[in-house]
Structure formats: structure tokens, C-alpha cells
Design a protein around this motif. Structure first.
Motif: not given
Length: 317
Positions: A136-156, A259-262
Motif C-alpha cells: 500500500s505504501s508503494g502504491l501511494l507513491a505511484v500516481p496515474a501519470f506514472i502507472a499509466g505509461p507502465v501499464l501501457i508498456y507491459f500490458l499493452g 490524455i495518456l490513453f487518448g
């Protein structure tokens, strides 16, 4: 009860008024105007002045605002001076995308948080509890503008499981719609999971120490039954409050994700409107988001009575 409701409505209207005043004031400080955008950088001062007069932008700011406010009180949010499109219609056209993202992200966040919080509270002080707290502490440090590109790269891009841009409406097929919405919703949900989990775990741990929980255990009820049947509901007040606040915030806070995902949602619209100095459209969207925020929080207050009968008894008739 009626007096309390009237006071709440009055405060809500005051909030809406102050929000719109703040938006107009801040946008007025930005350089340029709609006329500059429409006519381009090479426009003569005379042409700019003529365009401002045509759009009514040559009037004092307070008069422009009062005219807009008068129309807004009658349900007319005005029309964009750039596109001529009715602002209310523009909001309704893009609202389904933003609502789906916000609700889906919130539901994912709440569902995952409840499971993690229950496990953590049931195993308080154990290695499992500490591991969940660390995540949980780690997730608090991952805002959407960081999580978005990571998800796009690995899962997309790498795995190809989900599309990385664009949108598919529900009318075009539920499966395709969910595939397009999943990654943005997860990017929104990650921070919510961390917040909800920590909040609910704290309340659950406190509730499990109450006398009525001890009495239930003394009657021979299983720990799982007591946890879900007797402890979870009275521990959900803070979670429900935070979820309600988060829903209003997420509806207006999906700008980065869209904006990240258009995605063609309200976030994309308000971002482009601010860039183009389209004050009328920005005002309309902000009023709508503030109204949603206020209404959701009123519904949250009402929901307390359904969660715990003691709240209904405590409210004066």
C-alpha cells in the motif's frame, strides 16, 4: 431535518458560486484570448478588438460573469465561442467516457482494498499484514501519470492484452468497451486501493476490539462470520465517505489518464478548452463537476443511516 438539509443546500450553492468565480479569475490572468486563438498570431489589433466585441469579450469581466451566471441558473451553460457547440451538449457527449472510467476505477479500488484490508485486519501484526502495508505504501507513491505509461508498456505493448489508446463505446460491444477501459481504470484505481486499504484496516482493527464483537465471538461464531457480518459494516463509514469524495474528484481528475490513453472524455475536453482560452466551456465543465461532487457527498451522508441504524436514531426529526 429540514433545517439541516436547507443549510447543506445553501453551503453547496455557495461552493458552486465560489468555484466558478475562482475559475473565471484564474483564466483571466492567462495571456491571450479566444480572439487571439481564432484569428491567429498575425491578426491586427483592430481585428482582435472587433472579434472581442462580437463575442462580448470587450465587456468588464464581472459583467461577462453575471450574464453567464444568469443563463446558468436557467440551465443554459452557454455555447463555445470557438466551435459554436452548446456546452451542455458537449458535456453530455463526453460524460459517458469519464463516468465509466471514474466508476470503474473506484469499484476496482474499493473491491481490492476491502479484500486486502480484511486480510490485514484478520492477521494483524503478522508478516502478511506487514507485506500488505508495504504494498500500500508503494502504491501511494505511484500516481496515474506514472502507472499509466507502465501499464501501457507491459500490458499493452509487450503482452498485447489491451489496447493502449482510443475508445470503444458500450453500444459497439461490451467486451471491447471493457478492454479499452481496463488499463485507464487500473491506473486510476492503484492510488485509491492504497488509500482505501489503509483507512479500512485501521477502522476494522478498532472495531474488532469492541464489546459487541467480543460478545459475538463468545457465542461461538466463527472469526470470518464475525469479521464480515458484525465488523465490516460499522467499519465502513470512513471508507464510504472517502469513496464518495473520490468519485467526485475522479470525475474531474481523469485529465491525465484521458490524455495518456487518448480518450474522448471530459478531461480531454477541459484540457483543450483551457489551452484555447475557451472560458465558457471551462466554466460549464467546472460547474458540472462541482455539482456532481456536492451531490455525491450529500448521498454519502444519507447512506450512513442505511449502514448503521444508530445514525438514523441520532438524527433529529
Amino acid at each position: 431535518m429540514a433545517l439541516m438539509f436547507s443549510k447543506r443546500v445553501g453551503r453547496s450553492l455557495l461552493v458552486l458560486f465560489l468555484v466558478t468565480v475562482a475559475v473565471v479569475g484564474l483564466l483571466s490572468l492567462a495571456p491571450g484570448s479566444v480572439a487571439d486563438v481564432v484569428l491567429g498570431e498575425n491578426a491586427t489589433p483592430e481585428a482582435v478588438a472587433a472579434m472581442n466585441a462580437k463575442l462580448g469579450l470587450d465587456q468588464p469581466l464581472w459583467r461577462q460573469y453575471m450574464e453567464w451566471l444568469g443563463s446558468a441558473l436557467h440551465g443554459d451553460l452557454g455555447s463555445s465561442p470557438l466551435t459554436g457547440q452548446d456546452v451542455t451538449q458537449a458535456i453530455l457527449d463526453r460524460l459517458p467516457v469519464t463516468i465509466e472510467l471514474a466508476v470503474m476505477g473506484l469499484l476496482l479500488g474499493v473491491a481490492i482494498a476491502v479484500v486486502l484490508a480484511v486480510i490485514a485486519a484478520a492477521t494483524q501484526g503478522s508478516a502478511v499484514d506487514r507485506a500488505i502495508s508495504a504494498v500500500s505504501s508503494g502504491l501511494l507513491a505511484v500516481p496515474a501519470f506514472i502507472a499509466g505509461p507502465v501499464l501501457i508498456y507491459f500490458l499493452g505493448l509487450q503482452l498485447g492484452w489491451f489496447p493502449v489508446s482510443g475508445w470503444s463505446r458500450i453500444s459497439d460491444g461490451l467486451w471491447e468497451n471493457l478492454r479499452h477501459a481496463f488499463l485507464p481504470a487500473v491506473a486510476i484505481a492503484l492510488v485509491e486501493v492504497a488509500t482505501f486499504q489503509r483507512l479500512l484496516r485501521t477502522d476494522l482493527v478498532s472495531t474488532l476490539r469492541e464489546d459487541f464483537v467480543s460478545a459475538a465471538r463468545a457465542k461461538g461464531m466463527s472469526r470470518t462470520y464475525v469479521l464480515f457480518r458484525h465488523a465490516l459494516r460499522p467499519s465502513s463509514f470512513s471508507l464510504i465517505t472517502m469513496a464518495g469524495i473520490s468519485l467526485g474528484r475522479l470525475i474531474g481528475g481523469t485529465v491525465v489518464v484521458e490524455i495518456l490513453f487518448g480518450l474522448p472524455g471530459l478531461g480531454q475536453l477541459i484540457s483543450s478548452s483551457i489551452t484555447l482560452r475557451d472560458v465558457i466551456t471551462v466554466q460549464g465543465i467546472v460547474v458540472f463537476i462541482a455539482l456532481v461532487y456536492v451531490v455525491v457527498n450529500m448521498l454519502v451522508d444519507i447512506s450512513y443511516g442505511f449502514l448503521d441504524p444508530r445514525v438514523r436514531k441520532a438524527v433529529p426529526a
